[in-house]
Design an enzyme around this catalytic site. Structure first.
Site, PDB file in Angstrom:
ATOM      1  N   ASP A  92      -2.093   9.655 -16.860  1.00 42.47           N
ATOM      2  CA  ASP A  92      -0.828   9.774 -16.134  1.00 42.47           C
ATOM      3  C   ASP A  92      -1.121   9.879 -14.648  1.00 42.47           C
ATOM      4  OD1 ASP A  92       1.665  10.397 -15.114  1.00 42.47           O
ATOM      5  OD2 ASP A  92       2.183  11.761 -16.748  1.00 42.47           O
ATOM      6  N   ARG A 118       0.820  -1.211   0.000  1.00 39.31           N
ATOM      7  CA  ARG A 118       0.000   0.000   0.000  1.00 39.31           C
ATOM      8  C   ARG A 118       0.853   1.259   0.000  1.00 39.31           C
ATOM      9  NH1 ARG A 118      -5.110  -1.945   0.751  1.00 39.31           N
ATOM     10  NH2 ARG A 118      -6.020   0.145   0.969  1.00 39.31           N
ATOM     11  N   HIS A 141      10.332  10.119 -18.076  1.00 40.82           N
ATOM     12  CA  HIS A 141       8.979   9.983 -17.539  1.00 40.82           C
ATOM     13  C   HIS A 141       8.218   8.950 -18.360  1.00 40.82           C
ATOM     14  CE1 HIS A 141       5.479  11.052 -15.254  1.00 40.82           C
ATOM     15  NE2 HIS A 141       4.786  11.393 -16.328  1.00 40.82           N
ATOM     16  N   CYS A 178       7.032   7.553 -11.356  1.00 37.89           N
ATOM     17  CA  CYS A 178       6.227   7.422 -12.572  1.00 37.89           C
ATOM     18  C   CYS A 178       6.261   6.035 -13.199  1.00 37.89           C
ATOM     19  CB  CYS A 178       6.643   8.469 -13.599  1.00 37.89           C
ATOM     20  SG  CYS A 178       8.341   8.301 -14.227  1.00 37.89           S
TER      21      CYS A 178
END
Length: 204
Positions: free
Chosen positions: A123, A65, A108, A70
Site C-alpha cells: 500500500d 512528477r 480505499h 490511494c
C-alpha cells in the site's frame, strides 16, 4: 505499460529495474515509491478533473512528477509491478477513522502482491502506515520503521491491519475520503488498510 513507460516510472522513483520479481525487489520498490510519490489531494482543491484511467494516472504521477490519492498511487504502482512481472490483485479496503469507525466500502485501494516466497500486502497510497509491504499470510507481529503491525481476520472474512496494537488509521485521510470519496467496481476485500510520504529517514 510498455518498456519505455516502465523505464520512465522506475526513473521517477529512483530505482533500477529489478532482476526478478521477488520479495526483495518489492520491498525496494515500495519504499522508493513512498519516498518519491506522496499522498496528496491537490487536484480536488485546484478543481482538476480526476480520471482513473491508466494514461491520465501515469501522466500525473510519472510525467508531472506529482503524487496522488490511494486509487491513483496504488493503481499506478499495480501497473508498474505488473510490468515488472509481479502478480498483483487490487483490493477493496476500508479505513478506520475517528473512534475506530470504518469508512464506507471501496473508500480505499490496496494491493495483494504474489512473490515466489509468498503473498504481501502492499500500500503506497495512504498517509501513515508501514514503510514496507506486510506479509499477507502471517498473523504474527511485523516490525517496521512505521510501527509494529499485525493482521487479523475478522468474522466476515476480511483482514484488519493493526499498528502498535490498535486499528491502523489515518483520521486526516478518513476525513478526506468522507468528503471526496471515489468508488471503483473492484472485488476482493480487506477490512481496513492504510499509507505514503517517507523521507530519507522514514515516513513523514
Amino acid at each position: 505499460m510498455g518498456t519505455a513507460g516502465t523505464a520512465a516510472y522506475l526513473e521517477r522513483i529512483g530505482v533500477e529495474r529489478p532482476a526478478s520479481a521477488d520479495a526483495d525487489a518489492l520491498h525496494a520498490l515500495h519504499l522508493s515509491h513512498l519516498r518519491t510519490a506522496p499522498f496528496e489531494n491537490l487536484s480536488i482543491h485546484l478543481g482538476e478533473e480526476t480520471v482513473l484511467a491508466e494514461q491520465p494516472v501515469l501522466d500525473k504521477i510519472v510525467g508531472a512528477r506529482r503524487g496522488g490519492f490511494c486509487y491513483e498511487l496504488n493503481g499506478a504502482f499495480a501497473m508498474l509491478l505488473g510490468a515488472l512481472g509481479f502478480e498483483v490483485e487490487l483490493l477493496s479496503a476500508r479505513v478506520f477513522g475517528a473512534e475506530g469507525r470504518l469508512g464506507v466500502p471501496y473508500d480505499h485501494l490496496a494491493l495483494r502482491v504474489q512473490t515466489p516466497g509468498g503473498p504481501w500486502l502492499a500500500d503506497v497510497g495512504f498517509g501513515r502506515h508501514s514503510h514496507f509491504p506486510l506479509r499477507w499470510d502471517s498473523r504474527a507481529e511485523q516490525t517496521d520503521p512505521g510501527g509494529v503491525f499485525r493482521t487479523e481476520e475478522t468474522g466476515d472474512g476480511d483482514l484488519d491491519v493493526l499498528r502498535d496494537g490498535s486499528p491502523a488509521a489515518d483520521e486526516i485521510l478518513a476525513a478526506y475520503q468522507e468528503h471526496f470519496g471515489i468508488v471503483l467496481d473492484r472485488e476482493p476485500v480487506v477490512g481496513a488498510v492504510p499509507l505514503p510520504g517517507a523521507g530519507a529517514e522514514g515516513r513523514s
